[in-house]
Every structure is written in structure tokens, then in C-alpha cells.
Design an enzyme around this catalytic site. Sequence first.
Site, PDB file in Angstrom:
ATOM      1  CG  HIS A  34      -1.644  -1.193   1.553  1.00  0.00           C
ATOM      2  ND1 HIS A  34      -2.782  -1.554   0.867  1.00  0.00           N
ATOM      3  CD2 HIS A  34      -1.459  -2.172   2.475  1.00  0.00           C
ATOM      4  CE1 HIS A  34      -3.254  -2.698   1.360  1.00  0.00           C
ATOM      5  NE2 HIS A  34      -2.469  -3.090   2.338  1.00  0.00           N
ATOM      6  NE  ARG A 125      -7.951  -5.078  -0.362  1.00  0.00           N
ATOM      7  CZ  ARG A 125      -7.386  -4.718   0.788  1.00  0.00           C
ATOM      8  NH1 ARG A 125      -7.353  -3.457   1.151  1.00  0.00           N
ATOM      9  NH2 ARG A 125      -6.846  -5.627   1.570  1.00  0.00           N
ATOM     10  CG  ASP A 252      -0.389  -6.188   4.353  1.00  0.00           C
ATOM     11  OD1 ASP A 252      -1.008  -5.473   3.544  1.00  0.00           O
ATOM     12  OD2 ASP A 252      -0.749  -6.329   5.537  1.00  0.00           O
ATOM     13  CG  ASN A 257      -5.437  -0.972  10.878  1.00  0.00           C
ATOM     14  OD1 ASN A 257      -5.475   0.040  11.570  1.00  0.00           O
ATOM     15  ND2 ASN A 257      -5.969  -1.027   9.663  1.00  0.00           N
TER      16      ASN A 257
END
Length: 296
Positions: A34, A125, A252, A257
Site C-alpha cells: 500500500h 478491491r 503487505d 493496523n
Amino acid sequence: MSNFVKDADWLDWHPSPSKPNYTLPAGAVDAHCHVFGPGAQFPFAPERKYTPCDASKDQLWALRDYLGFSRNVIVQATCHGADNRALVDALNHSSGMARGVATVKESVSDAELEALHQAGVRGVRFNFVKRLVDALPFDALTRIADRIKELNWHIVIYFEGQELPELYDFFTSLPTTVVVDHMGRPDVSKPVDGPEFKLFLQLMRDNEHFWSKVSCPERISLAGPTQHYQDVIPFARTVVEQFPDRVLWGTDWPHPNMKTHMPDDGQLVDMIPLFAPTVELQRKLLIDNPMRLYWS
Ligand SMILES: O=C(O)/C=C(\CC(=O)C(=O)O)C(=O)O
């Protein structure tokens, strides 16, 4: 300076990951990562459920080069909602070495979809993780699916293992290639040959247009980093060995989080040969499959 204050319990990405012992093959693709902001340039979405630290395209390229990847697939995260500007900016500054998966609303115009395609977006997504997003109703998602099918895009789905039974029929009704994030987030305290993971394997087996990312041991593992996430290995290895032509791998980064710890990206790369034990499986996972899906 960002205009945003990250969540009080936010863990920033690892500042000095280890150099992997495993040497990635030339041309390897990090197929799930991301970019976040920077918030001062690309504001986070008002409807977001978390506020991250910044994680810019240049920081992503630095990690790519450090670990030994050649390319990235950047997946729109919910903190940017359906505002894909940070994603598109990264793609436009990637010299063609990044592709994207966007989030769109039903109101997206054909011209906007075409512009996303020109930038390098190849999928949308659909996120069903309740702590991250209020998912759109199935009929709205179906209408989006029918439109992006025309562009030959695919759909990436993100859900947690316990949600699969109720989402199964909707997923199999989707009209495009479907890519499951993180093996459907299995509960690794349950056996790999138990009914829960069998349902996921059945989804993959009965639907040859389904793919899976064998990613995120750091989210899935109960054993954790000191045990080298070893409880995830049988699950990932089963998926790679049963569906070698339909698997992808990704870091990732920047690991949004994560609450228990921040993974060392080098340690994550070192899990690849445990998931894909032969050179041929590694080549499919890291090069052939992502190149076919994103660059052909
Ligand atoms: O990066 C991931 O895969 C997982 C996320 C964040 C996310 O996907 C999003 O915000 O869209 C998570 O579990 O918090």
C-alpha cells in the site's frame, strides 16, 4: 508535515528490516502493498476507520530495492476510501514497474475508469472486513463488477475466515477473475485439513478463476515472529502446492493496523521458500503469476 495525526496505538513500518537470506529471483513482484498519503499531499478519506502514518511511494520503492523486488502491485487501502489519487500518483511515478488495485464507487464514470486503466490499475478491491469498512450492498458490487469486467480487470476480495460461508455464493457469482487476500485469513488454531480451511480450498478448487495471495503470516499467525510464524506455513504451502498457477505473494507493507508487533520485511521474504519449496514454485509465485495477471 502531515495534516493528520495517526492513531494513538498505530505502529509505524519497520525502520531497518533485515536483509533476507533468501535471494529473490530477478523480476520478482511484491503483489500486495500500500501507499499512505503523504497525508499533506493526498488527504486520508473522511469516512476512514483508521488514520495511519505516512508511507510514501518513495519509501515503498526504497523497500522494493532493498529486499530485491523488481515490481509492486499497490492495493488501495480503506484509509483513502475511493480516492485513488495517492495510488495513481505512485503508479505514474513507477516507470511502469507498478500496477494498482483501486477502490471505486458506483458513481465512477467510464472516463475515470479509463484514466485508472491508463495509470496501470488492473483491478478493484471489495473489502468485507467490518473493522475497516462499511461494505457496499451486493447488488451495487455486482454492478461495479459488470463494468470493470469490460476492462478485463479482476476483483480482489478481503474478508476474514469466519465470514466465508455467508459470502461464498456472492463470491462465486462474480463475473471476473477473483483474487483472495491473505488466503481468506484462516484461523490457524484450527487444523489445515479441518472444515473451515477445506471450504476455502473448495472455493479455489471448484472455481478455477479464483486466485489467492499467500501473504500476511504476521496477521494470521498465533505463534508470532519469535516462532517465525511457523503455524501459517502448512496453510500457505497447501495453497501453493494445490494451486501453483493461481497464487501471489506480497509484503503487505506498511502493515496497517498491526497491533501486536511490526514485522521485519526481510523475515517475511525469508518465509517464501517455506511456502513455495521449489525453484519452479517460487518462479510461478513471484514472477509468472503476477506478470500474467498484471502486466500481460
Ligand atoms: O493491508 C491489509 O491487507 C490489511 C489491512 C488494511 C486494509 O486492507 C485496508 O485498509 O484496506 C488490515 O487488515 O488492517
